[in-house]
Scaffold this motif. Structure first.
Motif, PDB file in Angstrom:
ATOM      1  N   GLN A   1     -18.859  11.915 -35.653  1.00 39.07           N
ATOM      2  CA  GLN A   1     -18.902  10.640 -36.361  1.00 39.07           C
ATOM      3  C   GLN A   1     -17.498  10.063 -36.530  1.00 39.07           C
ATOM      4  OE1 GLN A   1     -21.407  10.324 -39.895  1.00 39.07           O
ATOM      5  NE2 GLN A   1     -22.380  12.257 -39.373  1.00 39.07           N
ATOM      6  N   ARG A   2     -16.558  10.923 -36.876  1.00 35.93           N
ATOM      7  CA  ARG A   2     -15.195  10.447 -37.101  1.00 35.93           C
ATOM      8  C   ARG A   2     -14.567   9.932 -35.813  1.00 35.93           C
ATOM      9  NH1 ARG A   2     -10.119  13.915 -39.619  1.00 35.93           N
ATOM     10  NH2 ARG A   2      -8.729  12.142 -39.947  1.00 35.93           N
ATOM     11  N   VAL A   3     -14.704  10.698 -34.727  1.00 42.97           N
ATOM     12  CA  VAL A   3     -14.110  10.282 -33.457  1.00 42.97           C
ATOM     13  C   VAL A   3     -14.756   8.997 -32.949  1.00 42.97           C
ATOM     14  CG1 VAL A   3     -13.827  10.902 -31.025  1.00 42.97           C
ATOM     15  CG2 VAL A   3     -13.380  12.593 -32.802  1.00 42.97           C
ATOM     16  N   ALA A   4     -16.086   8.931 -33.033  1.00 44.22           N
ATOM     17  CA  ALA A   4     -16.775   7.732 -32.554  1.00 44.22           C
ATOM     18  C   ALA A   4     -16.365   6.508 -33.359  1.00 44.22           C
ATOM     19  CB  ALA A   4     -18.289   7.946 -32.628  1.00 44.22           C
ATOM     20  N   ARG A   5     -16.204   6.658 -34.672  1.00 45.37           N
ATOM     21  CA  ARG A   5     -15.787   5.523 -35.487  1.00 45.37           C
ATOM     22  C   ARG A   5     -14.369   5.100 -35.110  1.00 45.37           C
ATOM     23  NH1 ARG A   5     -17.223   3.858 -40.516  1.00 45.37           N
ATOM     24  NH2 ARG A   5     -19.327   4.202 -39.712  1.00 45.37           N
TER      25      ARG A   5
ATOM     26  N   LEU B   1     -29.940   4.450 -43.922  1.00 48.07           N
ATOM     27  CA  LEU B   1     -30.192   5.239 -42.719  1.00 48.07           C
ATOM     28  C   LEU B   1     -31.582   5.847 -42.730  1.00 48.07           C
ATOM     29  CD1 LEU B   1     -26.898   7.186 -41.923  1.00 48.07           C
ATOM     30  CD2 LEU B   1     -27.929   5.315 -40.645  1.00 48.07           C
ATOM     31  N   ALA B   2     -32.099   6.194 -43.895  1.00 46.91           N
ATOM     32  CA  ALA B   2     -33.441   6.749 -43.978  1.00 46.91           C
ATOM     33  C   ALA B   2     -34.466   5.730 -43.489  1.00 46.91           C
ATOM     34  CB  ALA B   2     -33.750   7.175 -45.410  1.00 46.91           C
ATOM     35  N   GLU B   3     -34.285   4.481 -43.859  1.00 42.68           N
ATOM     36  CA  GLU B   3     -35.186   3.424 -43.399  1.00 42.68           C
ATOM     37  C   GLU B   3     -35.054   3.222 -41.889  1.00 42.68           C
ATOM     38  OE1 GLU B   3     -35.908  -1.386 -44.128  1.00 42.68           O
ATOM     39  OE2 GLU B   3     -34.754  -0.188 -45.574  1.00 42.68           O
ATOM     40  N   PHE B   4     -33.808   3.274 -41.396  1.00 39.76           N
ATOM     41  CA  PHE B   4     -33.595   3.130 -39.953  1.00 39.76           C
ATOM     42  C   PHE B   4     -34.236   4.286 -39.193  1.00 39.76           C
ATOM     43  CE2 PHE B   4     -30.972   4.022 -36.162  1.00 39.76           C
ATOM     44  CZ  PHE B   4     -31.196   2.843 -35.460  1.00 39.76           C
TER      45      PHE B   4
ATOM     46  N   GLY C   1     -25.915  -5.418 -26.533  1.00 38.60           N
ATOM     47  CA  GLY C   1     -26.330  -4.153 -27.120  1.00 38.60           C
ATOM     48  C   GLY C   1     -26.977  -4.326 -28.481  1.00 38.60           C
ATOM     49  N   THR C   2     -27.278  -3.218 -29.112  1.00 39.84           N
ATOM     50  CA  THR C   2     -27.920  -3.229 -30.426  1.00 39.84           C
ATOM     51  C   THR C   2     -26.935  -3.525 -31.547  1.00 39.84           C
ATOM     52  OG1 THR C   2     -27.566  -0.844 -30.631  1.00 39.84           O
ATOM     53  CG2 THR C   2     -29.675  -1.576 -29.691  1.00 39.84           C
ATOM     54  N   GLY C   3     -25.656  -3.223 -31.312  1.00 37.37           N
ATOM     55  CA  GLY C   3     -24.666  -3.401 -32.367  1.00 37.37           C
ATOM     56  C   GLY C   3     -24.812  -2.393 -33.493  1.00 37.37           C
ATOM     57  N   TRP C   4     -25.443  -1.257 -33.206  1.00 37.38           N
ATOM     58  CA  TRP C   4     -25.648  -0.247 -34.241  1.00 37.38           C
ATOM     59  C   TRP C   4     -24.327   0.373 -34.680  1.00 37.38           C
ATOM     60  CZ3 TRP C   4     -30.178   2.478 -31.258  1.00 37.38           C
ATOM     61  CH2 TRP C   4     -31.369   1.763 -31.486  1.00 37.38           C
ATOM     62  N   THR C   5     -24.310   0.838 -35.931  1.00 35.69           N
ATOM     63  CA  THR C   5     -23.166   1.588 -36.433  1.00 35.69           C
ATOM     64  C   THR C   5     -23.182   2.992 -35.834  1.00 35.69           C
ATOM     65  OG1 THR C   5     -24.390   2.449 -38.328  1.00 35.69           O
ATOM     66  CG2 THR C   5     -23.287   0.314 -38.599  1.00 35.69           C
ATOM     67  N   VAL C   6     -22.074   3.707 -35.992  1.00 36.00           N
ATOM     68  CA  VAL C   6     -22.002   5.085 -35.490  1.00 36.00           C
ATOM     69  C   VAL C   6     -23.098   5.953 -36.105  1.00 36.00           C
ATOM     70  CG1 VAL C   6     -20.590   7.172 -35.435  1.00 36.00           C
ATOM     71  CG2 VAL C   6     -19.548   4.949 -34.945  1.00 36.00           C
ATOM     72  N   PRO C   7     -23.317   5.942 -37.430  1.00 34.04           N
ATOM     73  CA  PRO C   7     -24.404   6.764 -37.976  1.00 34.04           C
ATOM     74  C   PRO C   7     -25.775   6.381 -37.425  1.00 34.04           C
ATOM     75  CG  PRO C   7     -22.887   6.140 -39.720  1.00 34.04           C
ATOM     76  CD  PRO C   7     -22.494   5.350 -38.514  1.00 34.04           C
ATOM     77  N   GLN C   8     -26.012   5.099 -37.175  1.00 35.01           N
ATOM     78  CA  GLN C   8     -27.294   4.682 -36.608  1.00 35.01           C
ATOM     79  C   GLN C   8     -27.463   5.222 -35.187  1.00 35.01           C
ATOM     80  OE1 GLN C   8     -26.823   0.412 -37.277  1.00 35.01           O
ATOM     81  NE2 GLN C   8     -28.608   0.424 -38.630  1.00 35.01           N
ATOM     82  N   ILE C   9     -26.401   5.164 -34.399  1.00 36.62           N
ATOM     83  CA  ILE C   9     -26.471   5.702 -33.038  1.00 36.62           C
ATOM     84  C   ILE C   9     -26.801   7.184 -33.073  1.00 36.62           C
ATOM     85  CG2 ILE C   9     -25.072   6.260 -31.006  1.00 36.62           C
ATOM     86  CD1 ILE C   9     -23.612   3.592 -31.461  1.00 36.62           C
TER      87      ILE C   9
END
Length: 397
Positions: A298-302, A9-12, A64-72
């Motif tokens: 994060q939990r709800v979105a996942r 995530l730091a790199e993202f 879409g980007t297909g990003w994970t919840v943390p990336q969003i």
């Protein structure tokens, strides 16, 4: 859910920051609001689309980007910190998933290019006078007439209808069945003859709400999403996608950054506000609650991404806690400004803010935002409705 920090995530985050560095200067450093002005929204959408990020919340199979919840969450956080415009949340977070799930290929071909290119803004036509929390009681009628539906009725609290190109609309197509079973979901061009939009000036002294009237509006049958009578099921799908959005986490983080800046800048007597124990304690409690809300988002979105049924109950809990937090933190802003906080400053997007008060750029519009957030526990499903959902789910356990 595993909350262990992900080193990737730091790199993202750095990738997002590099992208934001190249964004035109006049699209940064803006005061983000519930939705940015029309021109900014459309320009920002084109910038994102050119980068390949036109739909950051959608799966890759839908463009879409297909990003994970943390990336969003990282993306939203960095855009908020940079002060970029908001996207059109009505389409990207509400209507978009509906189109991806229920629209025909022809409907997608008609609307998706304009959405990605920032050429079409949307509004939502759900609530009616007397049909707010009890949405299924809506009375706006759509009667089939050949290849068209003839729509008559009224919608209210139609946010940004005066800027929208299209509206997604709930209508009653069958009055003779159970009320939930007689509702259908239509897409309507706002330029269609017979549509009238009247402004509602809200308590924050801004114009974002409207009344919208439909007088014999002819809508092609091809604008029906799904099947006749499927509107209630589609609406539940749409609203289930709204739980994490309703938390408005980027805005909450902005509020916290500004409150900390107030606390470290403003003086009460000869002491900084932050040095006053009672305010420091309030700030610490708000900060801790914000961190807890971020984890819940994060939990709800996942869970929503995984289509888990418990997302509905946790989403209702999140809606209650996040909207009540919005109200408390904006109240803390006004309190931090002391005597200046009692002044209802102009809306941030209106010209000529008043001069000669502390932190003029940040303080402008603070009181208005506090007033606007009075409605947070009402729109998107009232707190009372959310508690009913929670109680019903617990009763079933």
């Amino acid at each position: 859910m595993d909350f262990t920090p992900d080193s990737s995530l730091a790199e993202f985050r750095q990738e997002v920051r590099r992208f934001l560095q190249d964004v035109p200067a006049d699209l940064k450093g803006l005061r983000r609001a519930t939705r940015s002005p029309r021109e900014e929204v459309m320009r920002w959408q084109k910038v994102l689309n050119d980068r390949g990020w036109g739909a950051p919340y959608w799966a890759k199979e839908h463009g879409g980007t297909g990003w994970t919840v943390p990336q969003i969450l990282v993306f939203d956080d960095e855009c908020s910190a940079a002060g970029t415009p908001t996207q059109d949340g009505f389409v990207h977070k509400l209507l978009g998933p509906v189109l991806n799930a229920f629209a025909s290929p022809e409907q997608k071909a008609q609307h998706m290019p304009a959405i990605f290119n920032g050429e079409r803004l949307w509004c939502q036509g759900f609530s009616e006078p007397g049909s707010g929390s009890d949405l299924a009681s809506l009375q706006t009628r759509a009667v089939r007439d050949g290849d068209h539906y003839v729509v008559n009725g009224q919608k209210i609290w139609t946010s940004y209808a005066h800027h929208a190109d299209w509206i997604f609309l709930l209508v009653r197509t069958n009055p003779d069945v159970k009320k939930q079973a007689g509702i259908s979901f239509l897409l309507v061009d706002m330029k269609t003859p017979g549509i009238t939009v009247r402004p509602i000036r809200s308590i924050d002294d801004a114009h974002h709400l409207n009344e919208t009237f439909f007088d014999n509006v002819r809508v092609p049958v091809g604008n029906l999403i799904g099947m006749e009578g499927q509107g209630w099921s589609i609406t539940k799908f749409l609203l289930n996608n709204e739980h994490a959005t309703a938390a408005d986490l980027p805005e909450l983080k902005r509020y916290m950054r500004e409150l900390k800046q107030f606390a470290s800048t403003l003086h009460v007597g000869d002491r900084l506000l932050l040095e006053r124990p009672e305010f420091a304690l309030k700030l610490a409690r708000l900060d801790a609650e914000l961190q807890a809300l971020e984890m819940l988002v994060q939990r709800v979105a996942r869970l929503e991404q995984e289509h888990r049924p418990e997302s509905h109950t946790l989403g209702s809990m999140l809606k209650i806690r996040a909207t009540e937090f919005q109200q408390r933190i904006t109240e803390a802003h006004v309190e931090a400004l002391g005597d200046y906080g009692a002044i209802a400053y102009p809306h941030p997007h209106e010209p000529n803010p008043p001069a000669n008060y502390p932190l003029q750029t940040l303080a402008n519009g603070i009181a208005n935002e506090m007033f606007f957030r009075r409605a947070s526990t009402i729109y998107g499903g009232t707190s009372e409705v959310q508690r009913g959902i929670i109680a019903k789910m617990l009763f079933q356990l």
